[in-house]
Each structure stands twice: as C-alpha cells, then as structure tokens.
Design a protein around this motif. Structure first.
Motif, PDB file in Angstrom:
ATOM      1  N   THR A  87       0.863  -1.175   0.000  1.00 33.01           N
ATOM      2  CA  THR A  87       0.000   0.000   0.000  1.00 33.01           C
ATOM      3  C   THR A  87       0.905   1.232   0.000  1.00 33.01           C
ATOM      4  OG1 THR A  87      -1.742  -1.140   1.231  1.00 33.01           O
ATOM      5  CG2 THR A  87      -1.785   1.269   1.232  1.00 33.01           C
ATOM      6  N   TRP A  88       0.745   2.060  -1.022  1.00 30.75           N
ATOM      7  CA  TRP A  88       1.606   3.234  -1.168  1.00 30.75           C
ATOM      8  C   TRP A  88       0.908   4.474  -0.606  1.00 30.75           C
ATOM      9  CZ3 TRP A  88       6.576   2.979  -2.777  1.00 30.75           C
ATOM     10  CH2 TRP A  88       6.982   1.794  -3.419  1.00 30.75           C
ATOM     11  N   ALA A  89       1.714   5.385  -0.054  1.00 33.71           N
ATOM     12  CA  ALA A  89       1.156   6.610   0.516  1.00 33.71           C
ATOM     13  C   ALA A  89       2.095   7.778   0.285  1.00 33.71           C
ATOM     14  CB  ALA A  89       0.906   6.432   2.007  1.00 33.71           C
ATOM     15  N   SER A  90       1.502   8.948   0.069  1.00 36.52           N
ATOM     16  CA  SER A  90       2.228  10.214  -0.039  1.00 36.52           C
ATOM     17  C   SER A  90       1.834  11.057   1.161  1.00 36.52           C
ATOM     18  CB  SER A  90       1.867  10.939  -1.339  1.00 36.52           C
ATOM     19  OG  SER A  90       2.358  12.264  -1.336  1.00 36.52           O
ATOM     20  N   SER A  91       2.816  11.630   1.843  1.00 40.83           N
ATOM     21  CA  SER A  91       2.523  12.409   3.042  1.00 40.83           C
ATOM     22  C   SER A  91       1.806  13.714   2.736  1.00 40.83           C
ATOM     23  CB  SER A  91       3.819  12.701   3.808  1.00 40.83           C
ATOM     24  OG  SER A  91       4.678  13.543   3.039  1.00 40.83           O
ATOM     25  N   ASN A  92       1.916  14.170   1.484  1.00 42.86           N
ATOM     26  CA  ASN A  92       1.269  15.427   1.098  1.00 42.86           C
ATOM     27  C   ASN A  92       0.745  15.279  -0.330  1.00 42.86           C
ATOM     28  OD1 ASN A  92       0.424  18.025   0.589  1.00 42.86           O
ATOM     29  ND2 ASN A  92       2.206  18.997   1.530  1.00 42.86           N
ATOM     30  N   THR A  93      -0.512  14.901  -0.450  1.00 44.48           N
ATOM     31  CA  THR A  93      -1.082  14.670  -1.775  1.00 44.48           C
ATOM     32  C   THR A  93      -1.303  15.970  -2.551  1.00 44.48           C
ATOM     33  OG1 THR A  93      -3.295  14.620  -0.787  1.00 44.48           O
ATOM     34  CG2 THR A  93      -2.177  12.506  -1.132  1.00 44.48           C
ATOM     35  N   ALA A  94      -1.178  17.104  -1.876  1.00 44.95           N
ATOM     36  CA  ALA A  94      -1.254  18.391  -2.587  1.00 44.95           C
ATOM     37  C   ALA A  94       0.037  18.651  -3.343  1.00 44.95           C
ATOM     38  CB  ALA A  94      -1.536  19.527  -1.610  1.00 44.95           C
ATOM     39  N   ILE A  95       1.104  17.960  -2.950  1.00 48.37           N
ATOM     40  CA  ILE A  95       2.408  18.089  -3.617  1.00 48.37           C
ATOM     41  C   ILE A  95       2.618  16.960  -4.611  1.00 48.37           C
ATOM     42  CG2 ILE A  95       4.916  18.129  -3.279  1.00 48.37           C
ATOM     43  CD1 ILE A  95       3.473  20.636  -2.303  1.00 48.37           C
ATOM     44  N   ALA A  96       2.310  15.728  -4.194  1.00 47.12           N
ATOM     45  CA  ALA A  96       2.497  14.572  -5.065  1.00 47.12           C
ATOM     46  C   ALA A  96       1.497  13.485  -4.703  1.00 47.12           C
ATOM     47  CB  ALA A  96       3.917  14.034  -4.950  1.00 47.12           C
ATOM     48  N   THR A  97       0.985  12.822  -5.703  1.00 47.46           N
ATOM     49  CA  THR A  97       0.119  11.669  -5.500  1.00 47.46           C
ATOM     50  C   THR A  97       0.877  10.419  -5.904  1.00 47.46           C
ATOM     51  OG1 THR A  97      -0.804  11.870  -7.731  1.00 47.46           O
ATOM     52  CG2 THR A  97      -1.967  13.009  -5.943  1.00 47.46           C
ATOM     53  N   ILE A  98       0.398   9.260  -5.470  1.00 47.64           N
ATOM     54  CA  ILE A  98       1.042   8.014  -5.853  1.00 47.64           C
ATOM     55  C   ILE A  98      -0.006   6.931  -6.045  1.00 47.64           C
ATOM     56  CG2 ILE A  98       1.473   7.275  -3.454  1.00 47.64           C
ATOM     57  CD1 ILE A  98       4.237   6.187  -4.592  1.00 47.64           C
ATOM     58  N   THR A  99       0.175   6.130  -7.071  1.00 47.78           N
ATOM     59  CA  THR A  99      -0.784   5.089  -7.404  1.00 47.78           C
ATOM     60  C   THR A  99      -0.469   3.797  -6.654  1.00 47.78           C
ATOM     61  OG1 THR A  99       0.492   4.162  -9.253  1.00 47.78           O
ATOM     62  CG2 THR A  99      -0.923   6.064  -9.723  1.00 47.78           C
ATOM     63  N   SER A 100      -1.366   2.829  -6.777  1.00 49.89           N
ATOM     64  CA  SER A 100      -1.160   1.525  -6.135  1.00 49.89           C
ATOM     65  C   SER A 100       0.013   0.783  -6.748  1.00 49.89           C
ATOM     66  CB  SER A 100      -2.429   0.680  -6.256  1.00 49.89           C
ATOM     67  OG  SER A 100      -2.781   0.490  -7.620  1.00 49.89           O
ATOM     68  N   ALA A 101       0.468   1.228  -7.915  1.00 47.02           N
ATOM     69  CA  ALA A 101       1.624   0.610  -8.573  1.00 47.02           C
ATOM     70  C   ALA A 101       2.929   1.308  -8.216  1.00 47.02           C
ATOM     71  CB  ALA A 101       1.431   0.619 -10.083  1.00 47.02           C
ATOM     72  N   GLY A 102       2.865   2.342  -7.359  1.00 45.73           N
ATOM     73  CA  GLY A 102       4.081   3.027  -6.936  1.00 45.73           C
ATOM     74  C   GLY A 102       4.532   4.135  -7.864  1.00 45.73           C
ATOM     75  N   VAL A 103       3.642   4.635  -8.722  1.00 43.42           N
ATOM     76  CA  VAL A 103       3.992   5.725  -9.636  1.00 43.42           C
ATOM     77  C   VAL A 103       3.530   7.037  -9.022  1.00 43.42           C
ATOM     78  CG1 VAL A 103       3.734   6.699 -11.946  1.00 43.42           C
ATOM     79  CG2 VAL A 103       3.791   4.204 -11.623  1.00 43.42           C
ATOM     80  N   ALA A 104       4.490   7.911  -8.695  1.00 44.54           N
ATOM     81  CA  ALA A 104       4.183   9.207  -8.084  1.00 44.54           C
ATOM     82  C   ALA A 104       4.148  10.285  -9.157  1.00 44.54           C
ATOM     83  CB  ALA A 104       5.219   9.551  -7.029  1.00 44.54           C
ATOM     84  N   THR A 105       3.241  11.230  -8.997  1.00 40.59           N
ATOM     85  CA  THR A 105       3.104  12.329  -9.953  1.00 40.59           C
ATOM     86  C   THR A 105       3.153  13.657  -9.208  1.00 40.59           C
ATOM     87  OG1 THR A 105       1.725  10.987 -11.425  1.00 40.59           O
ATOM     88  CG2 THR A 105       1.629  13.377 -11.716  1.00 40.59           C
ATOM     89  N   GLY A 106       3.978  14.573  -9.716  1.00 41.32           N
ATOM     90  CA  GLY A 106       4.092  15.884  -9.104  1.00 41.32           C
ATOM     91  C   GLY A 106       2.846  16.715  -9.348  1.00 41.32           C
ATOM     92  N   VAL A 107       2.321  17.331  -8.295  1.00 41.51           N
ATOM     93  CA  VAL A 107       1.118  18.162  -8.394  1.00 41.51           C
ATOM     94  C   VAL A 107       1.460  19.644  -8.258  1.00 41.51           C
ATOM     95  CG1 VAL A 107      -1.136  18.661  -7.366  1.00 41.51           C
ATOM     96  CG2 VAL A 107      -0.322  16.294  -7.494  1.00 41.51           C
ATOM     97  N   ALA A 108       2.312  19.961  -7.301  1.00 43.64           N
ATOM     98  CA  ALA A 108       2.724  21.344  -7.062  1.00 43.64           C
ATOM     99  C   ALA A 108       4.133  21.334  -6.501  1.00 43.64           C
ATOM    100  CB  ALA A 108       1.761  22.034  -6.097  1.00 43.64           C
ATOM    101  N   ALA A 109       4.797  22.479  -6.566  1.00 43.92           N
ATOM    102  CA  ALA A 109       6.173  22.572  -6.084  1.00 43.92           C
ATOM    103  C   ALA A 109       6.232  22.302  -4.585  1.00 43.92           C
ATOM    104  CB  ALA A 109       6.737  23.946  -6.399  1.00 43.92           C
TER     105      ALA A 109
END
Length: 217
Positions: A87-109
């Motif tokens: 189970t993947w988690a990002s501490s700040n989803t306003a900055i970056a999200t992450i999928t169940s496959a471990g792919v993180a995407t930048g949202v904001a600086a």
C-alpha cells in the motif's frame, strides 16, 4: 482344533498372542503424526515481513512529471519475502500523488514523503521533490565553431513562469545531423565531420531555442 491353534502348531508356537490390530494401528498413526509435527512435515510456514525498503530513496520531478518507486519486503534474516502487495502513501497529496503501482506524480512545487506498507510494516520514507513547472529552456552558447575531433560544451537552464530557476530539471539533448557532430547526455558535442548541425535541449515538454555548431576541417 481352531485355526489359531493349527497355525501355532505349524510355527512351533505354543501360545499365539492375539495382536490388537485396532490398537496398534491407532498407536502407529499417533506416532507418525508426532514425528511429522516434530520435523515440520505436517504444516507449511510463511515468512513474516520484518522490514520494507523503497527505491529510490529520493527523487525529483517537475509538476506533472512522474517517478516510479519500487518496494521490497524482507524477513528478519534480510531475505526477500515475495508475493507481497504494498500500500503506497504520499505524506502530502497536494504536492504529489502516488498510485497503487508506486507511480508518483508531481502536483505542485514542494516535497512529499513516499512510503510503502504491508502486513502492518511501513518502510522508511523516500523523499520526492517536485519542482515548479518549466516554462522555458535556455541554451548556451547559441553558436560555436570547432574543428573535426574537437568538443564543444553546451549548457541548458530552465526557469518557471516567474523566471525562477528550476535547478533539478533534467534535459534531453538533440542534434539534427549525427554525421557532423554527436552530443551526449551532458550536452558535450563532439565534431565528426565538416558541416553544420543544430543543437537543442528539452525538459518537461519544453524545448530550447536552436544553437548552431559549425564543424571545420
């Protein structure tokens, strides 16, 4: 004379003792079960997850850029425990999200901590830095002339919409004619034959202006 008596006489036995078949069979089965339990043959063991590692331990992307993380589960002996679902988690989803496959995407600086968990165990956090969206890429020098066999270093820089440098930008270099000059991942061009070649650098979908490299004999 009974059958048992006749059989006894044939074997030369005066007293044939009747064997309690049911009791022997039960005793045999009980002994077998005890031995199997002692040897571990009666059950299968499953390794317990003691720790989880995440790779890479740090990453850097631009807004809308992505970074793939992988997780490995280890037992108390440091051996890999396979077949786990993390189970993947990002501490700040306003900055970056992450999928169940471990792919993180930048949202904001900014930066966010990425973790993977399984079986009640959570990994040490990996840090993902999200840089501002790149608005422009600048190339230097814009023109150069070198001889065959010589090299020319080009540099690229990226800025956001406010003109602030994006220091972690990763550039991809391009040239129009590889027969005249080649260029490596660090922007170093090598002259191969007389002619002229156009050099550009790109990052996060933004491409620089064109630099001209002239190669003489």
């Amino acid at each position: 004379m009974s059958v048992r008596a006749r059989f006894s006489n044939m074997l030369g036995l005066k007293n044939l003792v009747s064997i309690p078949v049911r009791k022997v069979s039960f005793s045999f089965l009980l002994l077998t079960a005890v031995l199997l339990q002692a040897c571990g043959g009666g059950s299968s063991s499953t390794a317990t997850v003691a720790s989880i590692t995440v790779s890479p331990t740090s990453g850097s992307v631009s807004v809308n850029g992505s970074q793939t993380f992988t997780a490995t589960a280890l037992d108390s002996n440091g051996q890999t425990v396979s077949g786990q679902t993390f189970t993947w988690a990002s501490s700040n989803t306003a900055i970056a999200t992450i999928t169940s496959a471990g792919v993180a995407t930048g949202v904001a600086a900014g930066s966010s901590q990425i973790t993977a968990s399984d079986a009640g165990v959570t990994s040490t956090a990996a840090t993902l830095t999200v840089n501002p969206a790149i608005a422009s890429v600048t190339l230097s020098p814009l023109s150069a002339t070198i001889k065959v066999g010589q090299t020319q270093q080009f540099t690229a820089s990226a800025t956001d919409a406010s003109g602030n440098p994006v220091t972690q930008a990763q550039f991809t270099w391009h040239n129009t004619f590889g027969g005249v000059a080649s260029i490596d991942a660090n922007g170093l061009a090598t002259a191969l034959a007389p002619g002229t070649v156009m050099i550009t650098a790109s990052a996060s979908g933004m491409t620089s202006q064109v630099a001209t490299l002239t190669v003489t004999q």
